[in-house]
Design a protein around this motif. Structure first.
Motif, short mmCIF file in Angstrom:
data_model
loop_
_atom_site.label_atom_id
_atom_site.label_comp_id
_atom_site.label_asym_id
_atom_site.label_seq_id
_atom_site.Cartn_x
_atom_site.Cartn_y
_atom_site.Cartn_z
N ASP A 194 -6.35 36.64 16.18
CA ASP A 194 -5.63 35.37 16.28
C ASP A 194 -5.85 34.59 15.00
OD1 ASP A 194 -4.21 33.20 17.21
OD2 ASP A 194 -5.87 32.40 18.39
N GLU A 204 -3.60 32.79 11.44
CA GLU A 204 -2.35 32.47 10.74
C GLU A 204 -2.38 33.13 9.36
OE1 GLU A 204 -0.21 28.66 8.59
OE2 GLU A 204 -1.77 28.30 10.08
N ARG A 245 -1.53 33.40 5.69
CA ARG A 245 -1.14 32.52 4.60
C ARG A 245 -1.66 33.12 3.29
NH1 ARG A 245 -5.45 31.23 7.22
NH2 ARG A 245 -7.21 30.14 6.31
N ASP A 264 -3.89 39.96 10.61
CA ASP A 264 -3.92 39.78 12.06
C ASP A 264 -3.93 41.15 12.76
OD1 ASP A 264 -1.32 40.45 11.32
OD2 ASP A 264 -0.37 38.92 12.56
#
Length: 190
Positions: free
Chosen positions: A12, A14, A16, A171
């Motif tokens: 989990d 994000e 970037r 991820d």
């Protein structure tokens, strides 16, 4: 990207890409050449200077293991047995968490100095210090930041500054194998 029958659990996180790889520091020679660990990673060992041919051999070895793990279910008892059997013999990827070796060596071929890696506990049943698959690295001789960034973008990996170094993360652990293949292909072209 290679297709697998099943996939390991996703982290989990994000994705970037905020690192400016031109600003990544080199690891000084004393630390980079260490054979018995450094403060950042007590299990560190020097893997600088790999070439593309050797990385491609490791990619084939890692792919076979990942396909076997896909067939057994990644974190099952059968997967754990496969890992024990596989790592009972010497292998170039045995020094790294499963799924990380080819990416570590590809970074080396691109002139980076890999410092540490973790698969985030997404494969096997062992404990891991991180929950997100990642590799911490420094710049090195013949550093190719533009190829690393292009490969990270194509494989959908994150890339962030971590102190004076950079950290590449995912991820989904399988993206690291894709990254390594993309990076070696770009290195061959250049």
């Amino acid at each position: 990207m290679i297709t697998f029958a099943t996939h390991p659990v996703a982290a989990d996180v994000e994705i970037r890409r905020t690192a400016n790889l031109a600003l990544v520091s080199e690891l000084d020679e004393k630390r980079a050449g260490s054979e018995d660990g450094i403060a950042l990673n007590q299990s560190y060992f020097d893997v600088r200077g790999w070439d593309v041919d050797d990385v491609e051999g490791v990619q084939k070895e890692e792919l076979a293991l990942l396909q076997g793990l896909s067939d057994t279910g990644w974190i099952t008892d059968a997967a754990e047995e496969l890992l024990e059997e596989y790592f009972s013999d010497y292998s170039e990827i045995a020094g790294f968490d499963v799924g990380m070796g080819a990416a570590v060596y590809a970074l080396s071929a691109a002139g980076a100095t890999p410092i540490s890696c973790c698969n985030g506990g997404t494969i096997g049943q062992g404990h891991h210090s991180e929950t997100v698959p990642s590799i911490l690295f420094a710049a090195g001789r013949d550093f190719r930041p533009e190829l690393i960034m292009k490969s990270a973008e194509a494989a959908d990996l994150g890339l962030v500054p971590n102190g004076e170094f950079a950290e590449i993360f995912a991820d989904q652990i399988l993206k690291f194998h894709d990254f390594s293949c993309r990076l070696t292909a770009l290195l061959r072209e250049s």
